[in-house]
Design a protein around this motif. Structure first.
Motif, mmCIF file in Angstrom:
data_model
loop_
_atom_site.group_PDB
_atom_site.id
_atom_site.type_symbol
_atom_site.label_atom_id
_atom_site.label_comp_id
_atom_site.label_asym_id
_atom_site.label_seq_id
_atom_site.Cartn_x
_atom_site.Cartn_y
_atom_site.Cartn_z
ATOM 1 N N ASN A 18 1.045 -1.301 0.117
ATOM 2 C CA ASN A 18 0.147 0.189 0.344
ATOM 3 C C ASN A 18 0.795 1.175 -0.220
ATOM 4 O OD1 ASN A 18 -2.347 -1.390 0.110
ATOM 5 N ND2 ASN A 18 -2.493 -1.377 2.505
ATOM 6 N N LYS A 19 2.137 1.122 0.813
ATOM 7 C CA LYS A 19 2.385 2.387 0.596
ATOM 8 C C LYS A 19 3.313 2.652 -0.331
ATOM 9 C CE LYS A 19 3.289 1.872 5.882
ATOM 10 N NZ LYS A 19 4.473 1.671 6.936
ATOM 11 N N ILE A 20 4.067 0.966 -0.862
ATOM 12 C CA ILE A 20 3.841 1.731 -2.661
ATOM 13 C C ILE A 20 3.229 2.009 -3.346
ATOM 14 C CG2 ILE A 20 4.905 -0.156 -4.791
ATOM 15 C CD1 ILE A 20 6.666 -1.345 -2.569
ATOM 16 N N ILE A 21 2.412 1.556 -3.620
ATOM 17 C CA ILE A 21 1.008 2.554 -4.206
ATOM 18 C C ILE A 21 1.052 3.781 -4.044
ATOM 19 C CG2 ILE A 21 -1.382 2.162 -4.490
ATOM 20 C CD1 ILE A 21 -0.960 -0.680 -4.395
ATOM 21 N N LEU A 22 0.800 3.977 -3.005
ATOM 22 C CA LEU A 22 1.629 5.738 -2.266
ATOM 23 C C LEU A 22 2.227 6.297 -3.026
ATOM 24 C CD1 LEU A 22 -0.669 7.972 -0.778
ATOM 25 C CD2 LEU A 22 0.384 7.677 1.166
ATOM 26 N N ALA A 23 3.270 6.237 -2.661
ATOM 27 C CA ALA A 23 4.196 6.296 -3.615
ATOM 28 C C ALA A 23 4.349 6.956 -4.738
ATOM 29 C CB ALA A 23 5.403 6.059 -3.062
ATOM 30 N N LYS A 24 4.090 5.794 -5.045
ATOM 31 C CA LYS A 24 3.531 6.008 -7.011
ATOM 32 C C LYS A 24 2.806 7.319 -7.555
ATOM 33 C CE LYS A 24 4.465 1.243 -8.246
ATOM 34 N NZ LYS A 24 4.454 0.270 -9.040
ATOM 35 N N ASN A 25 1.378 6.585 -6.654
ATOM 36 C CA ASN A 25 0.687 7.668 -6.789
ATOM 37 C C ASN A 25 1.185 9.466 -6.424
ATOM 38 O OD1 ASN A 25 -2.548 7.344 -7.307
ATOM 39 N ND2 ASN A 25 -1.251 5.727 -5.419
ATOM 40 N N TYR A 26 1.843 9.665 -5.446
ATOM 41 C CA TYR A 26 2.584 11.257 -4.785
ATOM 42 C C TYR A 26 3.799 11.825 -5.896
ATOM 43 C CZ TYR A 26 1.658 10.717 0.000
ATOM 44 O OH TYR A 26 0.860 11.604 0.647
ATOM 45 N N ASP A 27 4.312 10.625 -6.970
ATOM 46 C CA ASP A 27 4.722 10.304 -8.349
ATOM 47 C C ASP A 27 4.137 10.931 -8.900
ATOM 48 O OD1 ASP A 27 7.544 9.556 -6.938
ATOM 49 O OD2 ASP A 27 7.142 7.834 -8.027
ATOM 50 N N ASN A 28 3.129 10.681 -9.366
ATOM 51 C CA ASN A 28 2.429 11.469 -10.879
ATOM 52 C C ASN A 28 1.647 12.726 -10.263
ATOM 53 O OD1 ASN A 28 2.393 9.096 -11.947
ATOM 54 N ND2 ASN A 28 0.929 7.478 -11.279
ATOM 55 N N TYR A 29 1.575 12.072 -8.723
ATOM 56 C CA TYR A 29 0.775 13.569 -8.399
ATOM 57 C C TYR A 29 2.070 15.234 -8.694
ATOM 58 C CZ TYR A 29 -0.739 17.675 -5.291
ATOM 59 O OH TYR A 29 -1.219 18.735 -4.879
ATOM 60 N N TYR A 30 3.653 14.865 -7.629
ATOM 61 C CA TYR A 30 4.374 16.002 -8.095
ATOM 62 C C TYR A 30 4.702 15.903 -9.481
ATOM 63 C CZ TYR A 30 3.551 16.284 -2.917
ATOM 64 O OH TYR A 30 3.115 16.090 -1.634
ATOM 65 N N LYS A 31 4.833 15.415 -10.161
ATOM 66 C CA LYS A 31 5.576 15.202 -11.666
ATOM 67 C C LYS A 31 4.301 15.673 -12.158
ATOM 68 C CE LYS A 31 9.184 11.929 -10.385
ATOM 69 N NZ LYS A 31 9.708 10.256 -11.532
ATOM 70 N N TYR A 32 3.455 15.202 -12.214
ATOM 71 C CA TYR A 32 2.207 15.291 -13.597
ATOM 72 C C TYR A 32 1.341 16.240 -12.775
ATOM 73 C CZ TYR A 32 5.184 12.257 -15.316
ATOM 74 O OH TYR A 32 6.661 11.465 -15.871
ATOM 75 N N GLY A 33 0.858 16.372 -11.720
ATOM 76 C CA GLY A 33 0.165 16.907 -11.496
ATOM 77 C C GLY A 33 -1.608 16.422 -11.714
ATOM 78 N N ILE A 34 -1.410 14.898 -11.556
ATOM 79 C CA ILE A 34 -2.403 13.533 -11.529
ATOM 80 C C ILE A 34 -3.058 13.220 -10.374
ATOM 81 C CG2 ILE A 34 -3.146 10.943 -12.358
ATOM 82 C CD1 ILE A 34 -1.267 11.524 -14.567
ATOM 83 N N HIS A 35 -3.710 13.826 -10.085
ATOM 84 C CA HIS A 35 -4.765 13.787 -8.674
ATOM 85 C C HIS A 35 -5.673 12.631 -8.620
ATOM 86 C CE1 HIS A 35 -7.438 13.845 -5.458
ATOM 87 N NE2 HIS A 35 -6.263 14.153 -4.467
ATOM 88 N N ASN A 36 -6.685 11.421 -7.426
ATOM 89 C CA ASN A 36 -7.586 10.597 -7.995
ATOM 90 C C ASN A 36 -7.341 10.324 -6.442
ATOM 91 O OD1 ASN A 36 -5.404 8.263 -6.539
ATOM 92 N ND2 ASN A 36 -4.468 7.703 -8.802
ATOM 93 N N ASP A 37 -8.520 9.080 -5.728
ATOM 94 C CA ASP A 37 -9.488 9.618 -5.001
ATOM 95 C C ASP A 37 -8.487 8.202 -4.235
ATOM 96 O OD1 ASP A 37 -11.173 10.973 -5.509
ATOM 97 O OD2 ASP A 37 -12.327 9.675 -5.992
ATOM 98 N N GLU A 38 -7.519 6.955 -4.806
ATOM 99 C CA GLU A 38 -7.082 6.346 -4.237
ATOM 100 C C GLU A 38 -5.888 6.688 -3.144
ATOM 101 O OE1 GLU A 38 -5.096 1.900 -5.834
ATOM 102 O OE2 GLU A 38 -4.085 4.078 -7.193
ATOM 103 N N MET A 39 -5.255 7.866 -3.759
ATOM 104 C CA MET A 39 -4.701 8.714 -3.162
ATOM 105 C C MET A 39 -4.736 9.257 -1.768
ATOM 106 S SD MET A 39 -1.237 11.738 -4.466
ATOM 107 C CE MET A 39 -3.503 13.319 -4.083
ATOM 108 N N ASP A 40 -5.567 9.785 -2.057
ATOM 109 C CA ASP A 40 -6.466 10.275 -0.814
ATOM 110 C C ASP A 40 -6.850 8.813 0.283
ATOM 111 O OD1 ASP A 40 -6.352 12.820 -2.061
ATOM 112 O OD2 ASP A 40 -8.397 13.021 -2.699
ATOM 113 N N ILE A 41 -7.333 8.505 -0.522
ATOM 114 C CA ILE A 41 -7.924 6.840 1.177
ATOM 115 C C ILE A 41 -6.297 6.746 2.013
ATOM 116 C CG2 ILE A 41 -8.768 4.697 1.161
ATOM 117 C CD1 ILE A 41 -10.375 5.098 -1.437
ATOM 118 N N LEU A 42 -5.598 6.580 0.800
ATOM 119 C CA LEU A 42 -4.031 6.121 1.854
ATOM 120 C C LEU A 42 -3.498 7.005 2.171
ATOM 121 C CD1 LEU A 42 -3.037 4.079 -2.105
ATOM 122 C CD2 LEU A 42 -3.472 2.808 0.214
ATOM 123 N N ARG A 43 -3.294 8.450 1.354
ATOM 124 C CA ARG A 43 -2.812 9.333 2.447
ATOM 125 C C ARG A 43 -3.318 9.418 3.988
ATOM 126 N NH1 ARG A 43 -2.208 14.802 -0.288
ATOM 127 N NH2 ARG A 43 -4.292 15.077 -0.187
#
Length: 401
Positions: A18-43
């Motif tokens: 789960n932490k790895i998935i969250l880190a990947k979501n962070y990568d997409n958010y900080y690099k490309y501005g992509i935000h999704n609900d999955e990141m909020d749940i995990l965060r």
């Protein structure tokens, strides 16, 4: 099988996943501005995964393995002790792991070796300057550009030797030891053989009644430290360490220290000074820099010009005593310096054998002397909180405690 598109992620398999998935979501958010609900749940469930954080600290070493790894007898020297106190991790990388930076220009180190060799031979009866120089210089390879500089430095050394020999007319000391090697055992908490080693460039001495008067001189081709204020922290102890060696040797019965000095052999181009000739400026640059005894009867035997010294920098006497800028010490202060050195050597040896190698560069006032000239900055990832700030001392104030 039915193809299921965009399946709901199941989070109850593994916290690490789960932490790895969250880190990947962070990568997409900080690099490309992509935000999704999955990141909020995990965060929400993993508020601190130390994303983009790195623990740079030394995490320890098995002491048994360390002691087995060390070559015995284990040796330490002024330079390794100095490096340890500047930053213990820097010592670990250099002296335990023995990681050395490649392609370092060692020209000035080679020059230092040549100068010290020639100076160790220059008072021999059969001394021949060119022959001695070539004998040592032939051991190294130099580029054409460096050979031009080398020739200039050769001329400077030849002149320096003339001045050093001129100093003989200012002293009544009549005996000398050159390139004297010392090796002293260091008692430690682990009962393993440890030797503290070093080489003293020149020891001047005179047998006086039932005492032996001794002065110590170390030649410097590089930076010349101006004081000993940092020895309280184990830093810059080179001169006092030579004092330490001499006092613990069996060379001199009833020893009395008259002085310990540095002499800068390679100097910059002289600036024009009104009413001073070039020879006078060069001779002044070659004066000894260090500390002298306050016992005038002994000091006069080493330097007959001591009242306005032609040999020791900044040494001058007035009617009521020495000028404030004259670096003179009494016996109690000299003994205190020796005690500080002894304590620092033993503390460093036991800390090394105990595997204490934290990233802890020292900073005194505005000077980060721990990271100065360090080749390992790309390894340690030093943070601001790693720096150890030390109190600045002046005029050896700790000797009055």
């Amino acid at each position: 099988y039915e193809v299921i598109k965009n399946p709901r992620t199941i989070y109850n398999f593994s916290n690490d996943l789960n932490k790895i998935i969250l880190a990947k979501n962070y990568d997409n958010y900080y690099k490309y501005g992509i935000h999704n609900d999955e990141m909020d749940i995990l965060r929400f469930n993993y508020p601190d995964i130390e994303y983009r954080k790195y623990n740079n600290q030394f995490t320890g070493i098995d002491q048994r393995e360390l002691l087995d790894h060390l070559k015995q007898p284990f040796t330490v020297s002024y330079s390794t002790i100095d490096e340890y106190y500047r930053c213990s991790f820097r010592y670990y990388i250099s002296n335990i792991l023995k990681i050395k930076q490649e392609n370092i220009d060692d020209f000035y180190q080679n020059i230092g070796n040549i100068f010290h060799y020639v100076l160790s031979k220059c008072f021999s009866d059969d001394f021949d300057f060119d022959q001695t120089w070539n004998e040592e210089a032939s051991k190294y390879e130099f580029t054409l550009a460096k050979l031009i500089l080398l020739d200039k430095l050769k001329t400077e050394l030849k002149y320096d030797i003339q001045i050093i020999k001129k100093h003989l007319s200012y002293t009544t000391f009549d005996s000398y030891l050159y390139e004297k090697r010392f090796s002293l055992p260091i008692i430690n908490n682990y009962n393993i053989p440890v030797n503290f080693v070093g080489v003293v460039d020149k020891i001047c001495y005179l047998k006086n009644d039932n005492h032996t008067l001794v002065s110590i001189v170390d030649y410097k081709t590089g930076h010349l430290p101006s004081n000993l204020n940092n020895i309280i922290y184990g830093i810059g102890m080179q001169l006092p360490i030579y004092l330490y060696f001499v006092k613990r040797s069996a060379l001199f019965p009833n020893l009395e220290i008259v002085g310990f000095y540095l002499q800068k052999i390679i100097n910059k181009e002289m600036k024009v000074v009104k009413d001073k000739t070039l020879d006078e400026l060069k001779e002044n640059a070659l004066k000894l820099v260090g500390y002298s005894t306050d016992k005038e009867d002994l000091l006069e035997k080493y330097d007959v010009t001591y009242q306005d010294s032609a040999m020791i920098s900044g040494l001058k006497k007035k009617k009521e005593g020495f000028y404030a800028y004259s670096k003179v010490l009494n016996d109690k202060q000299i003994n205190k310096i020796d005690e500080i050195v002894d304590k620092n050597i033993n503390k460093a040896v036991n800390s090394i054998l105990n595997g204490e190698f934290l990233i802890n560069p020292k900073k005194i006032d505005k000077d980060n002397i721990g990271c100065e000239f360090c080749s390992y900055r790309d390894i340690c990832y030093k943070k601001e909180e790693d720096t150890v700030e030390l109190e600045k001392h002046q005029n050896l104030d700790f000797l009055s405690d």
